[in-house]
Design an enzyme around this catalytic site. Structure first.
Site, PDB file in Angstrom:
ATOM      1  N   GLU A   1       4.757  12.649  10.728  1.00 24.95           N
ATOM      2  CA  GLU A   1       3.391  12.980  10.297  1.00 24.95           C
ATOM      3  C   GLU A   1       2.572  13.454  11.500  1.00 24.95           C
ATOM      4  O   GLU A   1       2.590  12.826  12.575  1.00 24.95           O
ATOM      5  CB  GLU A   1       2.725  11.747   9.663  1.00 24.95           C
TER       6      GLU A   1
ATOM      7  N   ASP B   1       0.856   3.464   1.260  1.00 26.92           N
ATOM      8  CA  ASP B   1      -0.317   2.601   1.450  1.00 26.92           C
ATOM      9  C   ASP B   1      -1.574   3.459   1.601  1.00 26.92           C
ATOM     10  O   ASP B   1      -2.689   2.935   1.727  1.00 26.92           O
ATOM     11  CB  ASP B   1      -0.134   1.618   2.620  1.00 26.92           C
ATOM     12  N   SER B   2      -1.409   4.794   1.523  1.00 23.92           N
ATOM     13  CA  SER B   2      -2.562   5.693   1.413  1.00 23.92           C
ATOM     14  C   SER B   2      -3.394   5.325   0.186  1.00 23.92           C
ATOM     15  O   SER B   2      -4.546   5.739   0.067  1.00 23.92           O
ATOM     16  CB  SER B   2      -2.094   7.154   1.312  1.00 23.92           C
TER      17      SER B   2
ATOM     18  N   LYS C   1       9.423   1.814   3.388  1.00 21.68           N
ATOM     19  CA  LYS C   1       9.054   2.627   4.567  1.00 21.68           C
ATOM     20  C   LYS C   1       8.184   1.788   5.489  1.00 21.68           C
ATOM     21  O   LYS C   1       7.349   1.006   5.022  1.00 21.68           O
ATOM     22  CB  LYS C   1       8.297   3.884   4.131  1.00 21.68           C
TER      23      LYS C   1
ATOM     24  N   ASP D   1       5.865   1.529   0.484  1.00 21.81           N
ATOM     25  CA  ASP D   1       5.365   1.325   1.855  1.00 21.81           C
ATOM     26  C   ASP D   1       5.195  -0.156   2.153  1.00 21.81           C
ATOM     27  O   ASP D   1       4.639  -0.900   1.327  1.00 21.81           O
ATOM     28  CB  ASP D   1       3.990   1.995   1.995  1.00 21.81           C
TER      29      ASP D   1
ATOM     30  N   GLU E   1       6.074   2.022   9.537  1.00 23.85           N
ATOM     31  CA  GLU E   1       5.611   2.880  10.633  1.00 23.85           C
ATOM     32  C   GLU E   1       5.998   2.269  11.975  1.00 23.85           C
ATOM     33  O   GLU E   1       5.931   1.047  12.141  1.00 23.85           O
ATOM     34  CB  GLU E   1       4.078   3.027  10.560  1.00 23.85           C
TER      35      GLU E   1
HETATM   36  O1  KIV Z   1       0.894   6.239   2.814  1.00 28.80           O
HETATM   37  C1  KIV Z   1       1.289   7.393   2.601  1.00 28.80           C
HETATM   38  O2  KIV Z   1       0.957   8.010   1.593  1.00 28.80           O
HETATM   39  C2  KIV Z   1       2.186   7.984   3.568  1.00 28.80           C
HETATM   40  C3  KIV Z   1       2.515   9.435   3.442  1.00 28.80           C
HETATM   41  C4  KIV Z   1       1.360  10.297   3.478  1.00 28.80           C
HETATM   42  C5  KIV Z   1       3.600   9.848   4.345  1.00 28.80           C
HETATM   43  O3  KIV Z   1       2.665   7.306   4.417  1.00 28.80           O
END
Ligand code: KIV
Length: 308
Positions: free
Chosen positions: A184, A46-47, A115, A85, A117
């Site tokens: 992280e 989600d970056s 994934k 994500d 958090e």
């Molecule tokens: O959103 C993302 O790109 C991430 C990574 C940097 C681990 O969670």
């Protein structure tokens, strides 16, 4: 082609001490290149809210956007395992919603796992998603979706109490069925302790060398943004420089009339004589012989450079 990487391969990599190579990808072209370069895991992070959409956090990213980018990445990947994500508020409200949203990433986005958090407080959510046969990767330490709670993007686990909490969270996620864990922005000593305490692999970003694998945002390692240089990022290329130079050369050639030249232009199949309408007298027909579509047909292949 080498065998497709699965969550089982990743566990085996940890057992035999083979480092896991993970990198973010947001579209099919990058996914294809990174896959061919040897990535084990492609993370549709989600970056993308920051590096693709230009927001100052990952919080505005929606489920629909994650599904869209996940589908693009899975179309470009061959060998790598693709992780999608779960964006902010797609799993925090209830386990029920979390399973539905994780399911969308799998069915519509084509990813092999998701994934999320957070630590022990999300163990029930992890359990519910895993129960639905969707593998879950955890994410602890500096968790960008908690930027407001953390008071900024701050290294986590520097003191004893915080470090103990992150270790406990890691153990809770493993017990809940997570198959791997991103660490992280934590001190390398803490990452080492967590890595040694778990049977599932840890993948670090700003977490030092002792993790079972490493991940970076692809734009960061490729040097797309000269103004972004945090301590944990190493640049392996200067794509900002290369792109600026290449695009600048393109614009110069357009302005000079040097592009397109003969080599980059299509020709009619036989000579034609067409007179521009402006040069014609009123009501006068076009003069000359025009190549028929069949005669003039020239196959260009795909019109854009999509990955194959
Ligand atoms: O959103 C993302 O790109 C991430 C990574 C940097 C681990 O969670």
């Amino acid at each position: 082609m080498k065998d497709k990487v699965t969550i089982h391969s990743l566990k085996r990599f940890k057992q035999i001490g083979q480092k896991i190579c993970m990198v973010t990808a947001y579209d099919a072209t990058f996914a294809h290149i990174l896959d061919q370069s040897g990535a084990d895991v492609l993370l549709v992070g989600d970056s993308l809210g920051m590096v693709v959409q230009g927001h100052d956090s990952t919080l505005p990213v929606t489920m629909d956007q994650m599904v869209y980018h996940s589908a693009a990445v899975t179309r470009g990947a061959r060998r790598a395992h693709v992780v999608g994500d779960l964006p902010f508020l797609s799993y925090q409200v209830s386990a029920h919603e979390a399973v539905r949203n994780a399911g969308r990433l799998v069915t519509e986005g084509g990813v092999g796992s998701v994934k999320l958090e957070g630590g022990a407080e999300f163990a029930d959510v992890v359990r519910a998603i895993v129960r639905a046969s969707i593998p879950v990767m955890g994410h602890l330490g500096l968790t960008p979706q908690s930027v407001h709670k953390m008071g900024g993007y701050v290294v986590q686990g520097r003191d004893e109490e915080q470090a103990r909490k992150i270790l406990d969270d890691a153990l809770a996620l493993e017990a809940a069925g997570a198959y791997a864990l991103v660490l992280e922005g934590v001190p390398l000593e803490l990452a080492r302790t967590i890595t040694q305490s778990l049977s599932i692999p840890t993948i670090g970003i700003g977490a030092g060398r002792y993790c079972d694998g490493q991940v970076l945002v692809c734009y960061d390692l490729l040097g797309m943004n000269p103004d972004f240089k945090p301590k944990f990022v190493k640049r392996y290329a200067n794509l900002h420089g290369s792109i600026t130079e290449a695009a600048g050369a393109f614009f110069t050639e357009i302005r000079q009339g040097a592009f397109p030249d003969e080599d980059h232009s299509f020709k009619a199949s036989k000579s034609i004589r067409l007179v521009a309408p402006a040069a014609l007298g009123a009501g006068k027909a076009l003069e000359g012989e025009v190549a028929s579509p069949a005669e003039g047909e020239e196959k260009v292949g795909p019109v854009y450079g999509i990955p194959v």
